[in-house]
Enzyme design. Structure first.
Site, mmCIF file in Angstrom:
data_model
loop_
_atom_site.group_PDB
_atom_site.id
_atom_site.type_symbol
_atom_site.label_atom_id
_atom_site.label_comp_id
_atom_site.label_asym_id
_atom_site.label_seq_id
_atom_site.Cartn_x
_atom_site.Cartn_y
_atom_site.Cartn_z
ATOM 1 N N GLU A 55 0.448 -0.939 -0.193
ATOM 2 C CA GLU A 55 -0.159 -0.054 0.314
ATOM 3 C C GLU A 55 0.775 1.320 -0.008
ATOM 4 O O GLU A 55 0.749 2.177 -0.139
ATOM 5 C CB GLU A 55 -0.611 0.247 1.017
ATOM 6 C CG GLU A 55 -1.884 -1.609 1.379
ATOM 7 C CD GLU A 55 -3.416 -0.739 0.039
ATOM 8 O OE1 GLU A 55 -2.776 0.475 0.347
ATOM 9 O OE2 GLU A 55 -3.419 -1.778 -0.487
ATOM 10 N N ASP B 211 -8.759 7.454 -8.866
ATOM 11 C CA ASP B 211 -9.017 6.226 -9.176
ATOM 12 C C ASP B 211 -10.770 5.900 -9.407
ATOM 13 O O ASP B 211 -10.910 4.553 -9.185
ATOM 14 C CB ASP B 211 -8.583 4.985 -7.943
ATOM 15 C CG ASP B 211 -8.560 5.103 -7.013
ATOM 16 O OD1 ASP B 211 -9.852 6.176 -6.171
ATOM 17 O OD2 ASP B 211 -8.722 3.926 -5.686
ATOM 18 N N THR C 243 -8.644 9.488 -1.172
ATOM 19 C CA THR C 243 -8.506 7.516 -0.258
ATOM 20 C C THR C 243 -7.354 8.561 1.276
ATOM 21 O O THR C 243 -7.072 9.775 1.241
ATOM 22 C CB THR C 243 -7.262 6.871 -1.141
ATOM 23 O OG1 THR C 243 -8.180 6.476 -1.809
ATOM 24 C CG2 THR C 243 -6.607 5.915 -0.383
#
Length: 318
Positions: A103, A121, A126
């Site tokens: 990650e 995305d 995020t």
């Protein structure tokens, strides 16, 4: 939570999704949103992914991802007496390190609490420990729960906007202040603890329980955990339960009398296929040279020392 292959930030030309309205609705119902992960901490990871993302359907026709249901009341992850597995503190720490290597490009997973960015995305911002997203409901659930316990936090003012953008990539009502508020609140120990708890509730504990139910050791439980982080829960073919169902058609679980290594091989095959269906050309090294490497070594208990590669970088633990 969210959460990740090598960052998929550009499109593969000519990939088109043609869905009827009924098919779109079924997809929204069955598919858990894929976790595409955080941006690379080095240009190496960014470059490895920029050619990998398929073109996204037009936003106007995009169905919102399904809301993640609350987890049913089940025994605590460590409740089974004498059961070895990922719930042991040292093993859980190791699991977070391996996920963080994919990650965030680091073993120091605790550096991610204050992370927040839109990585392009289609899932909005995020943020945080496991890649909670404003577009996939888990970030909203985290902030709602945290605000119930700590109503005067810096993120509470953004709850109306978070509810409006849930299921989309919109920043409406969040810019420009939300990223700074997230970073500020992430310095508060209580918010860090809330991120830990939500990660466990949505991803870690269900993976461990499902792994135990299928007769898997620590490696199998970790394989389930990483799949839940990346693919999300859901019954569609590229979500966790869909991947598991495909694997079970190829091999029996140990709980069904099957061989553990054979079943895990089938699960990794199904997962790799799911990754490439969702994102043709995506880097699958978190499966190929991480989890499958441990499986080839016969390390079903995920015992250190470990050595693995992800996105071309070699990691070791301890």
């Amino acid at each position: 939570m969210k959460r990740a292959a090598a960052l998929v930030c550009a499109a593969v030309a000519s990939t088109v999704y043609l869905l009827t309205p009924s098919q779109t609705a079924q997809t929204a119902q069955d598919e858990g949103p894929v976790r595409l992960g955080h941006p690379a901490q080095a240009e190496r990871r960014a470059q490895s992914a920029r050619s990998a993302q398929p073109e996204r359907p037009a936003q106007a026709g995009r169905s919102a991802p399904p809301r993640r249901p609350a987890q049913p009341a089940l025994p605590a992850a460590g409740a089974r007496a004498g059961a070895p597995g990922l719930a042991a503190p040292a093993q859980k720490e190791l699991a977070q390190q391996i996920v963080a290597s994919a990650e965030n490009g680091t073993l120091n997973w605790r550096t991610a609490y204050g992370y927040v960015e839109d990585i392009g995305d289609g899932q909005g911002y995020t943020a945080g420990l496991i890649g909670f997203c404003t577009g996939t409901h888990d970030l909203l659930a985290l902030v709602e729960g945290y605000t119930r316990a700590h109503p005067d936090n810096a993120l509470a003012r953004y709850l109306p906007a978070l509810r409006r953008v849930d299921g989309s990539d919109s920043h409406e009502g969040l810019d420009p202040g939300f990223p700074d508020a997230w970073r500020a609140e992430s310095r508060v120990p209580a918010f860090r603890a809330a991120q830990d708890a939500e990660r466990d509730r949505v991803y870690f504990d269900p993976a461990v329980r499902r792994g135990w139910a299928d007769g898997l050791g620590a490696l199998g439980q970790f394989i389930y955990y990483d799949a839940l982080v990346f693919h999300g829960p859901g019954t569609g073919p590229t979500s966790f339960d869909g991947i598991r169902a495909r694997a079970m058609r190829q091999a029996r679980t140990p709980a069904e009398g099957g061989d553990q290594a054979a079943y895990l091989g089938a699960f990794l095959d199904a997962r790799r296929r799911a990754m490439l269906i969702r994102h043709p050309g995506v880097d699958t090294s978190r499966v190929d040279t991480t989890q499958r490497s441990f499986l080839r070594e016969g390390n079903l208990d995920l015992r250190p020392p470990l050595r693995w590669q992800v996105y071309g970088e070699t990691f070791r633990a301890p």
